[in-house]
Design a protein around this motif. Structure first.
Motif, mmCIF file in Angstrom:
data_model
loop_
_atom_site.group_PDB
_atom_site.id
_atom_site.type_symbol
_atom_site.label_atom_id
_atom_site.label_comp_id
_atom_site.label_asym_id
_atom_site.label_seq_id
_atom_site.Cartn_x
_atom_site.Cartn_y
_atom_site.Cartn_z
ATOM 1 N N GLY A 13 1.132 -1.249 -0.145
ATOM 2 C CA GLY A 13 -0.027 0.533 0.235
ATOM 3 C C GLY A 13 1.209 1.255 -0.215
ATOM 4 N N ARG A 14 1.504 1.464 0.736
ATOM 5 C CA ARG A 14 3.010 2.367 0.733
ATOM 6 C C ARG A 14 3.286 2.745 -0.595
ATOM 7 N NH1 ARG A 14 8.665 2.836 2.832
ATOM 8 N NH2 ARG A 14 8.875 5.093 3.565
ATOM 9 N N MET A 15 4.147 1.444 -1.365
ATOM 10 C CA MET A 15 4.274 1.675 -2.342
ATOM 11 C C MET A 15 3.675 2.195 -3.673
ATOM 12 S SD MET A 15 7.533 1.720 -1.748
ATOM 13 C CE MET A 15 8.182 1.825 -3.934
ATOM 14 N N ARG A 16 1.958 2.111 -3.839
ATOM 15 C CA ARG A 16 1.612 1.918 -4.647
ATOM 16 C C ARG A 16 0.915 3.704 -4.129
ATOM 17 N NH1 ARG A 16 -3.621 0.330 -6.760
ATOM 18 N NH2 ARG A 16 -3.532 -1.404 -5.971
ATOM 19 N N LEU A 17 0.925 4.116 -3.225
ATOM 20 C CA LEU A 17 0.753 5.324 -2.175
ATOM 21 C C LEU A 17 2.006 6.519 -3.271
ATOM 22 C CD1 LEU A 17 -0.718 7.690 -1.623
ATOM 23 C CD2 LEU A 17 0.262 7.431 0.796
ATOM 24 N N ALA A 136 -2.481 15.391 1.990
ATOM 25 C CA ALA A 136 -1.502 15.614 2.884
ATOM 26 C C ALA A 136 -2.889 13.956 4.046
ATOM 27 C CB ALA A 136 -2.845 16.763 2.878
ATOM 28 N N LYS A 137 -3.845 13.748 3.039
ATOM 29 C CA LYS A 137 -4.618 13.124 4.130
ATOM 30 C C LYS A 137 -4.691 11.709 4.438
ATOM 31 C CE LYS A 137 -9.655 11.365 3.740
ATOM 32 N NZ LYS A 137 -9.684 12.536 5.284
ATOM 33 N N TYR A 138 -3.179 11.200 3.334
ATOM 34 C CA TYR A 138 -3.102 9.605 3.099
ATOM 35 C C TYR A 138 -1.036 9.358 4.097
ATOM 36 C CZ TYR A 138 -7.845 9.007 1.764
ATOM 37 O OH TYR A 138 -9.181 9.141 1.467
ATOM 38 N N LEU A 139 -0.742 10.378 3.819
ATOM 39 C CA LEU A 139 0.781 9.903 3.653
ATOM 40 C C LEU A 139 0.891 10.430 5.463
ATOM 41 C CD1 LEU A 139 2.825 11.882 1.189
ATOM 42 C CD2 LEU A 139 3.012 10.293 1.130
ATOM 43 N N PRO A 140 1.481 8.942 5.453
ATOM 44 C CA PRO A 140 1.838 8.462 7.335
ATOM 45 C C PRO A 140 3.022 10.266 7.558
ATOM 46 C CG PRO A 140 1.774 7.077 6.410
ATOM 47 C CD PRO A 140 2.298 7.819 4.685
ATOM 48 N N VAL A 141 3.047 10.493 8.893
ATOM 49 C CA VAL A 141 3.832 11.746 8.727
ATOM 50 C C VAL A 141 5.734 10.981 8.506
ATOM 51 C CG1 VAL A 141 4.884 12.466 11.240
ATOM 52 C CG2 VAL A 141 1.930 11.620 10.935
ATOM 53 N N ARG A 197 -7.085 5.384 -3.369
ATOM 54 C CA ARG A 197 -7.665 4.074 -2.593
ATOM 55 C C ARG A 197 -8.149 5.300 -1.511
ATOM 56 N NH1 ARG A 197 -7.270 1.430 -6.091
ATOM 57 N NH2 ARG A 197 -6.791 -0.690 -6.406
ATOM 58 N N GLU A 198 -10.098 5.153 -1.634
ATOM 59 C CA GLU A 198 -10.459 6.338 -0.462
ATOM 60 C C GLU A 198 -11.481 5.622 -0.291
ATOM 61 O OE1 GLU A 198 -10.679 10.539 -2.296
ATOM 62 O OE2 GLU A 198 -11.176 9.025 -4.480
ATOM 63 N N PRO A 199 -11.547 5.672 1.442
ATOM 64 C CA PRO A 199 -12.706 4.953 1.610
ATOM 65 C C PRO A 199 -14.093 6.277 1.336
ATOM 66 C CG PRO A 199 -11.235 6.268 3.786
ATOM 67 C CD PRO A 199 -10.841 6.291 2.018
#
Length: 411
Positions: A13-17, A136-141, A197-199
């Motif tokens: 999921g991280r690499m997809r992002l 901004a919403k989905y990247l971890p800190v 990917r958006e919930p």
């Protein structure tokens, strides 16, 4: 804010992002640099006057004013199950149609190009709100620095594809072939929208109404807004005069082109990666402080050269190339800071307000730089920029400490 809300946690999921963000930012960069890097020299070669070419500056207006409609992008869903992906699809299709419509007008039709270019800029700016909100919403800190490095690298590639490739294609194959090729390449990033990917919106998100007022009500957001208005206030003064000063110093035009082109590409790819590593390992305060002091030294070198206290081209080239590197690096750090203060309820709005603020002060400096140089000379302007840069670093560190006491903002 956390990447845990994504449907695919973990490494895949991280690499997809990361891949999705690279494609989304490339989708914006290609048409942007077609407009600002390829079309002006093509139009000039076709006989368009410099006065008419100056009207292309109107294309920057949507980039500065996009904060006005950012709440709508955060609020509205073009498709039931795809909010930001929906905006990306609609705007990218519009961009491709705009590129194709340029075929009908030709490089001498200035006002038709400006009209189509303005619509392209409006679409790209709207897409940027959606993309920045998604990041901004989905990247971890811990991945914000990497995400913003990806943005910088994508912009550098966009310079090559939209600008350099556009010019080469036009030179060898003409106007129509250039536009058809760039339009075809611009269809590829559409795949990224379908990989987003958006919930579905939660109850709180559904009831909230994103707005500029909601941003300004938050004390920590106002503190970071002051940083956005302060940190880059000195840069427009120097960047706007860099080319004219090199010419007046006797540097040949082809040398200037080599310096600006090569430094932009190498700085965009290398600098953003270094900055992402610095943000991860040393934090935002350290990174912004180091880059700000290095920038101040570059501006000081320009001032000393203009005053005749430093001579020769080598220090001048070093200062010009190094400050390009610094600009790419500080954008990674600043945008990571902007993401840190962006709220989950309206990430696109919050990030866009801050991004527009730093761009407005940069453009304001660029606008007055020539007038100040005509009135007081290069030495005075470069000296003023040096002082403002130093003040900005000190003020930024104070404001970051203040914002950290109000919210969970990493240092």
């Amino acid at each position: 804010m956390s990447g845990a809300t994504l449907a695919e946690p973990g490494r895949i999921g991280r690499m997809r992002l990361f891949v999705v963000l690279a494609a989304l930012y490339l989708a914006q960069a290609i048409p942007s640099y077609l407009l600002v890097a390829a079309l002006p020299p093509i139009m000039r070669e076709a006989g368009v006057s410099r006065t008419d070419l100056s009207n292309l500056s109107l294309l920057f207006l949507p980039l500065v004013l996009k904060f006005l409609w950012a709440p709508l992008v955060d609020r509205l869903r073009p498709f039931a199950r795809a909010q930001r992906a929906g905006w990306v699809v609609l705007t990218q299709i519009g961009v491709i149609l705009c590129i194709l419509s340029l075929i009908l007008v030709g490089p001498r039709d200035v006002w038709s190009i400006i009209a189509i270019g303005f619509m392209t800029s409006l679409l790209v700016s709207t897409q940027d709100i959606a993309t920045d909100g998604y990041a901004a919403k989905y990247l971890p800190v811990e991945d914000r620095g990497i995400g913003n490095a990806i943005q910088g690298g994508s912009i550098a590639i966009g310079v090559v594809v939209g600008g350099t490739l556009g010019l080469v294609l036009h030179h060898h194959y003409g106007w129509t072939a250039m536009l058809l090729t760039i339009a075809a390449i611009s269809t590829l990033p559409l795949a990224a929208a379908f990989a987003m990917r958006e919930p579905p919106p939660g109850p709180l998100e559904s009831r909230s109404l994103p707005s500029l007022r909601a941003f300004l009500r938050r004390r920590e957001a106002r503190a970071i807004l002051w940083i956005a208005l302060l940190y880059r206030a000195s840069e427009g003064l120097v960047k706007a005069l860099e080319g004219p000063y090199l010419v007046d110093a006797g540097v040949p035009l082809d040398w200037i082109g080599y310096i600006s082109g090569l430094s932009a590409v190498t700085a965009g790819l290398a600098g953003t990666g270094i900055a992402a590593w610095m943000v991860q390992k040393r934090g935002l305060s350290f990174t912004l402080s180091l880059l700000g002091h290095a920038r101040t030294l570059c501006f000081l070198l320009f001032a000393l050269h203009a005053a005749g206290l430093v001579v020769g081209f080598v220090p001048l080239f070093g200062a010009a190339g190094f400050q390009t590197l610094i600009r790419y690096m500080e954008i990674v750090a600043l945008y990571s800071l902007f993401m840190a203060v962006a709220s989950p309820e309206q990430p696109g709005t919050d990030f866009t307000v801050l991004a527009c603020a730093q761009l407005i002060v940069y453009m304001a400096g660029s606008f007055i730089a020539g007038r100040l140089a005509d009135a007081a000379g290069y030495t005075a302007v470069f000296g003023l920029a040096t002082l403002l840069s130093l003040v900005a670093v000190i003020g930024t560190l104070f404001l970051i400490r203040r914002a950290k006491t109000m919210a969970a903002i990493p240092g």
